[in-house]
Structures are given as structure tokens and as C-alpha cells.
Design a protein around this motif. Sequence first.
Motif, PDB file in Angstrom:
ATOM      1  N   GLU A  98       0.815  -1.217   0.000  1.00 40.14           N
ATOM      2  CA  GLU A  98       0.000   0.000   0.000  1.00 40.14           C
ATOM      3  C   GLU A  98       0.850   1.268   0.000  1.00 40.14           C
ATOM      4  N   GLN A  99       2.192   1.106  -0.043  1.00 42.31           N
ATOM      5  CA  GLN A  99       3.101   2.252   0.021  1.00 42.31           C
ATOM      6  C   GLN A  99       3.829   2.441  -1.306  1.00 42.31           C
ATOM      7  N   ALA A 100       3.507   3.510  -2.005  1.00 43.11           N
ATOM      8  CA  ALA A 100       4.176   3.773  -3.282  1.00 43.11           C
ATOM      9  C   ALA A 100       5.667   4.051  -3.095  1.00 43.11           C
ATOM     10  N   LYS A 101       6.086   4.419  -1.893  1.00 45.95           N
ATOM     11  CA  LYS A 101       7.503   4.678  -1.634  1.00 45.95           C
ATOM     12  C   LYS A 101       8.311   3.397  -1.460  1.00 45.95           C
ATOM     13  N   ALA A 122      -3.373  -4.163  -4.691  1.00 46.12           N
ATOM     14  CA  ALA A 122      -2.698  -3.001  -4.112  1.00 46.12           C
ATOM     15  C   ALA A 122      -1.288  -2.857  -4.682  1.00 46.12           C
ATOM     16  N   GLU A 125      -1.602  -1.255  -8.055  1.00 42.39           N
ATOM     17  CA  GLU A 125      -1.977   0.156  -7.942  1.00 42.39           C
ATOM     18  C   GLU A 125      -0.807   1.027  -7.510  1.00 42.39           C
ATOM     19  N   ASN A 126       0.037   0.517  -6.620  1.00 40.43           N
ATOM     20  CA  ASN A 126       1.123   1.320  -6.068  1.00 40.43           C
ATOM     21  C   ASN A 126       2.490   1.015  -6.672  1.00 40.43           C
ATOM     22  N   VAL A 128       4.367  -1.692  -6.413  1.00 37.18           N
ATOM     23  CA  VAL A 128       5.269  -2.387  -5.492  1.00 37.18           C
ATOM     24  C   VAL A 128       5.557  -3.782  -6.032  1.00 37.18           C
TER      25      VAL A 128
END
Length: 235
Positions: A98-101, A122, A125-126, A128
Motif C-alpha cells: 500500500e506504500q508507493a515509496k 494493491a 496500484e502502487n 510495489v
Amino acid sequence: MYEAVRAHPEGQSTVARLAKRAADYGYEGVVVRNRSGSRADYDADAIADEYGIDVVDGVEIRAETPQEASGAVGNYRTSRTIVALEGGTNALNRFAVEQAKVDVLAGPMAGDGDVNHVLAKAAVENGVRIEFDLSRALRESGGRRVRAIQSLRKLAEIVDYYDAPYVVSADPASHLELRAPRELQALGEEIGLSRAFVADGLAEWGRVAERNRHVQSESFIEPGVERGRYEEEPR
């Protein structure tokens, strides 16, 4: 193709020795993925010049909780080219995708961890990458190896169905644990992963590094906007 390695002091071999062996095996680059707190001491440019191989400054964050992981991701994002987060629990797996970073969810099937359709969506979407960690299939035996292979096959079904991004690694902690790309492709075929699938997962490390280096460069401002890009266009 690239391999993600653990170097001394976390691993048994220096970055230089790992890079030399990787170059001998035909890799284009290595990602130094030491866990946070065990940073390797090396000169990436000097090693690259000597052995003709790209050396990427990465980190694998180990955290007990998503809250702890969140602070670490923020701390390392601007200083490391590739940021991975060690999974292995459902809470950390979900946090990572859930973290694009976060670039890579590492070892998602270790421990009690799992990946389902919610996490795969997820990750798409991000952006990862979900790691296919081949280390247990290579180095374990008996029931542990069987369970590792079953986990990889399950992960492959989910990643393929949702077209989720992924990377592949044998997670070597010494130059003796490094395996040539063709060896990892042969292992992949044995456990149900095609040669093309494994090759693409190894190459993805390099693509992530190239993208992140561009984003971190002085010319990049935001997606679609770069300093100097329009200087030659008529007003």
C-alpha cells in the motif's frame, strides 16, 4: 539481469567479491540489499569500473510493525536507490503493497505471511514489486523445501492472474551462494516458473534502479515534467 545480494557485515562476502562473481556469471548488476542497521562499506563506482557491473545502493527494512516500518521507509527513501521492506506477516505484507515509496515487498511468504487478491491489486496500484525468493527452494531440503515450492507456486498464480509487478532473487549472502541466471531459470522450470518469468524478475531490479535514479536526478521535477525539457520548443 540483476541479483539482490547481502554483503558483509550482514553477509559473508564483500560487495566487491559478490560483484566480481556476479559479473563472471553474466549479471549486469547487483543490488546491495543489506537490512537497515547492517550497511555495507563499499565504493560503488570503483567496483563498477573494475568489474564492469552496476552496483545499486539498496536497503531492506526490517520492522516489527507497520508503524515502525513507516518511519524507516521515510528515512531511507531519499537516500537509497532501491527500498525493500521485509514482509512475512500479513500486516507487514499489506503495509508494504500500500506504500508507493516501497519498491519491493521482500520475502512475503516467509513466516506466517501470505499474498492474496487484495494485496496483489494493491501492489499493482502502487507499483510495489512482490519478491519471488528462491533461497529456500535452493538451500532447504525435505518438507521445508516442499513447502517453499508450494508457496512460490501459489504466489505465481496470484501474480500472473492480476499481472502484479515482481522481482526474483536467490537472496545470496555470500559469493558462494550466488547462482548464474541460467541456474535460477532451470530451478524455476523445476518448480513451475518459466525461464522467461525468472529472467524478467531478475531484470526488474535493474529497471527499478534506472527509474529511481532518474526520479532522484536533478532534472526530474514530477512525472511528465523535467528541468530543461522544453528549452528548445518555440514560445
